[in-house]
Scaffold this active site. Structure first.
Site, PDB file in Angstrom:
ATOM      1  N   GLU A 113      -5.603 -45.724  27.894  1.00  0.00           N
ATOM      2  CA  GLU A 113      -6.704 -46.297  27.109  1.00  0.00           C
ATOM      3  C   GLU A 113      -7.602 -45.241  26.485  1.00  0.00           C
ATOM      4  O   GLU A 113      -8.029 -45.380  25.320  1.00  0.00           O
ATOM      5  CB  GLU A 113      -7.540 -47.236  27.995  1.00  0.00           C
ATOM      6  CG  GLU A 113      -6.881 -48.566  28.302  1.00  0.00           C
ATOM      7  CD  GLU A 113      -5.837 -48.490  29.398  1.00  0.00           C
ATOM      8  OE1 GLU A 113      -5.145 -49.503  29.628  1.00  0.00           O
ATOM      9  OE2 GLU A 113      -5.704 -47.412  30.029  1.00  0.00           O
ATOM     10  N   HIS A 173      -9.616 -57.379  37.438  1.00  0.00           N
ATOM     11  CA  HIS A 173      -9.200 -58.078  36.226  1.00  0.00           C
ATOM     12  C   HIS A 173     -10.167 -59.199  35.846  1.00  0.00           C
ATOM     13  O   HIS A 173      -9.837 -60.035  35.009  1.00  0.00           O
ATOM     14  CB  HIS A 173      -7.788 -58.657  36.407  1.00  0.00           C
ATOM     15  CG  HIS A 173      -6.719 -57.615  36.437  1.00  0.00           C
ATOM     16  ND1 HIS A 173      -6.591 -56.713  37.464  1.00  0.00           N
ATOM     17  CD2 HIS A 173      -5.723 -57.323  35.565  1.00  0.00           C
ATOM     18  CE1 HIS A 173      -5.564 -55.915  37.230  1.00  0.00           C
ATOM     19  NE2 HIS A 173      -5.019 -56.261  36.083  1.00  0.00           N
TER      20      HIS A 173
END
Length: 406
Positions: A142, A211
Site C-alpha cells: 500500500e 478489517h
C-alpha cells in the site's frame, strides 16, 4: 514503474494512447482476503449476502469542478423518476467508467483491481475495456502504490487508488499525510495532486478488529485533504465523478455493508458537490447529523420517533472535511437541538470535530447540549453479539432524542 507512468502521461496527452496494445503481467489474485456484507434497504430491512474477495489557498477549480449539475435528492425522491436501478458498487463503477471515457488521464491502481475486478467488484470489466496500464494491478504494498499514485498525479494523471480495505491504508499513512496532502503547499503551488483514494471500511459482518476500521478520524487532521462518505447509489456515483474532477486529493469512504444497496439513478449525467450535505428528512424538533451506514439506523429510528410525536430533521453530512456549516447551521437555527450519530470512534472522531464546529459557530442557537452517539472506544470484537454492542443502534437514537427534547 515511474517511467511507465511518465510514458502513459505523454501518450494520453497526445490522444494516441491505446493501453490494450501494451500489456503488463498481472500479479496473482489475492484470493485469501474475503468478506461478507449485508443488503441494507431504505426501509431498514437487512439481508445477509456473501461478498467476494476482498483513497493556504484551495485550488481554484475546486468548486467549479465539483458543483452539482442537478438537484441532489434522496433515494425516495429519485425512485419515481426515469432512470435505471443500480447497486451502490455498480454506481461507483459507472461513475468511474464515465470519467475514464471522458478523460484519458484517469487511471486506476490497487490490489486485484484489474482482471479480478476488485474485492467488491467496483472495477469489474474495466481492465478488459481500458487495458492493463490504465487499470493497474499492484503488489500487496500500500505504501508503494499510493506513493506511485501521488507521483502520477504530480505528472498530470488523475489516479484512483483503491485500498482493498481502508484499514490497509494505514500502511500508506506517510504518503497520504506528508505527500498527498502537503505537496501542493510545500511546492509553492507548482504541483497539484488530483488523486482519489477510495475503498471499503466500517464495521462489517464479523470481520474482526483489523478489517472493521473507521479511518475518518485518522485522516481528518491532515491539511490539504478532502473527505467524503457515500451512503446511496445516487451520491456514490455523483461523489465519485466529482472527486475525480477535483484538483484536490479526495478520500472517498465506502461502507462494506452498503455495497448491495439498490437505488434508481438518473440516466443523464450528474455530479454531486463535494462540500454539500444532503437533507434526508426535513423536521422541526431536533437536528440529527449522520453519514454513511448510520444514515439507515437514523431513518429506522425516525419512523419510531414520528409515531411517538417527534419531528426529527435528518441530514447526511456527506462531506466529512470540510463540513457544510451552511446547511447544518440553518437546521440548528430552526430546531435548536442537535444529535450526532456516527460509526466512528467517540474519542477524536468526526462527531467530536462536528460538536466543536457547531459550538463555536452556533452556540447561541442551542437550547440543549449537543449529544453525540458514537462507537465505543474498543477494538471491534469478532463475536456478532459483541460487535453489535459496539455500534450505535436505532433504539439508542430514539432514547437520545426523547431525552434531548424533554
Amino acid at each position: 514503474m515511474t517511467t511507465i507512468f511518465r510514458g502513459l502521461g505523454a501518450l494520453t496527452a497526445s490522444n494516441s494512447f491505446d493501453s490494450k496494445k501494451l500489456q503488463l503481467p498481472s500479479p496473482r489474485s489475492f484470493s485469501e482476503r474475503k468478506a461478507s456484507f449485508l443488503l441494507v434497504r431504505s426501509d431498514g430491512s437487512v439481508n445477509l449476502n456473501l461478498g467476494s474477495n476482498s483513497r493556504a489557498r484551495r485550488a481554484e477549480q475546486l468548486i467549479t469542478n465539483a458543483v452539482a449539475t442537478k438537484a441532489d435528492g434522496s433515494a425516495a425522491s429519485t425512485a419515481s423518476k426515469p432512470g435505471h436501478e443500480l447497486l451502490l458498487f455498480e454506481a461507483l463503477r459507472e461513475g468511474l467508467e464515465e470519467e475514464m471515457d471522458r478523460d484519458p488521464t484517469v487511471c486506476v491502481m490497487g490490489e486485484d483491481v484489474g482482471h479480478y475486478g476488485g474485492s467488491y467488484k467496483v472495477t469489474k470489466g474495466l481492465a478488459t475495456k481500458y487495458g492493463d496500464l490504465r487499470v493497474l494491478d499492484t503488489p500487496i504494498a500500500e505504501n508503494s502504490f499510493t506513493g506511485m499514485g501521488i507521483g502520477a498525479a504530480m505528472t498530470g494523471l488523475r489516479p484512483v487508488v483503491e485500498g482493498m480495505n481502508m484499514g490497509f491504508l494505514l500502511l500508506a499513512f506517510n504518503q497520504i499525510s506528508n505527500n498527498c496532502g502537503m505537496l501542493h503547499y510545500t511546492s509553492g503551488g507548482q504541483f497539484k495532486i488530483p488523486i482519489v483514494i477510495r475503498g471499503p471500511g466500517g464495521v462489517g459482518r464479523q470481520l474482526g478488529a483489523e478489517h472493521s476500521q473507521r479511518l475518518e478520524s485518522y485522516f481528518q487532521s491532515i491539511p490539504g485533504i478532502q473527505m467524503v462518505a457515500c451512503s446511496t447509489a445516487y451520491n456514490a456515483k455523483g461523489l465519485m465523478k466529482a472527486a475525480i474532477r477535483s484538483e484536490n486529493p479526495v478520500i472517498l469512504f465506502e461502507h462494506v455493508l452498503l455495497y448491495n444497496l439498490k437505488e434508481r439513478i438518473p440516466d443523464e449525467e450528474y455530479i454531486c458537490n463535494l462540500e454539500e450535505a444532503e437533507m434526508v428528512r426535513p423536521g422541526e424538533h431536533v437536528t440529527i447529523l449522520t453519514y454513511s451506514r448510520m444514515r439507515y439506523h437514523v431513518m429506522q429510528a425516525a419512523k419510531t420517533l414520528v409515531n411517538k410525536g417527534y419531528d426529527p430533521e435528518v441530514i447526511d453530512i456527506r462531506s466529512l472535511k470540510p463540513f457544510d456549516l451552511y446547511t447544518i447551521g440553518n437546521s440548528v437555527k430552526k430546531t435548536h437541538r442537535v444529535l450526532i450519530v456516527e460509526e466512528c470512534m467517540r474519542t477524536g472522531g468526526i462527531g467530536a470535530s462536528l460538536t466543536a464546529a457547531i459550538t463555536e459557530n452556533f452556540h447561541d442557537y442551542l437550547d440543549a447540549p449537543i449529544v453525540c452517539l458514537s462507537s465505543q472506544d474498543v477494538p471491534t470484537p469478532y463475536a456478532g453479539t459483541l460487535e453489535e454492542w459496539t455500534v450505535v443502534q436505532p433504539a439508542q437514537i430514539v432514547t437520545a432524542v426523547e431525552q434531548l427534547c424533554q
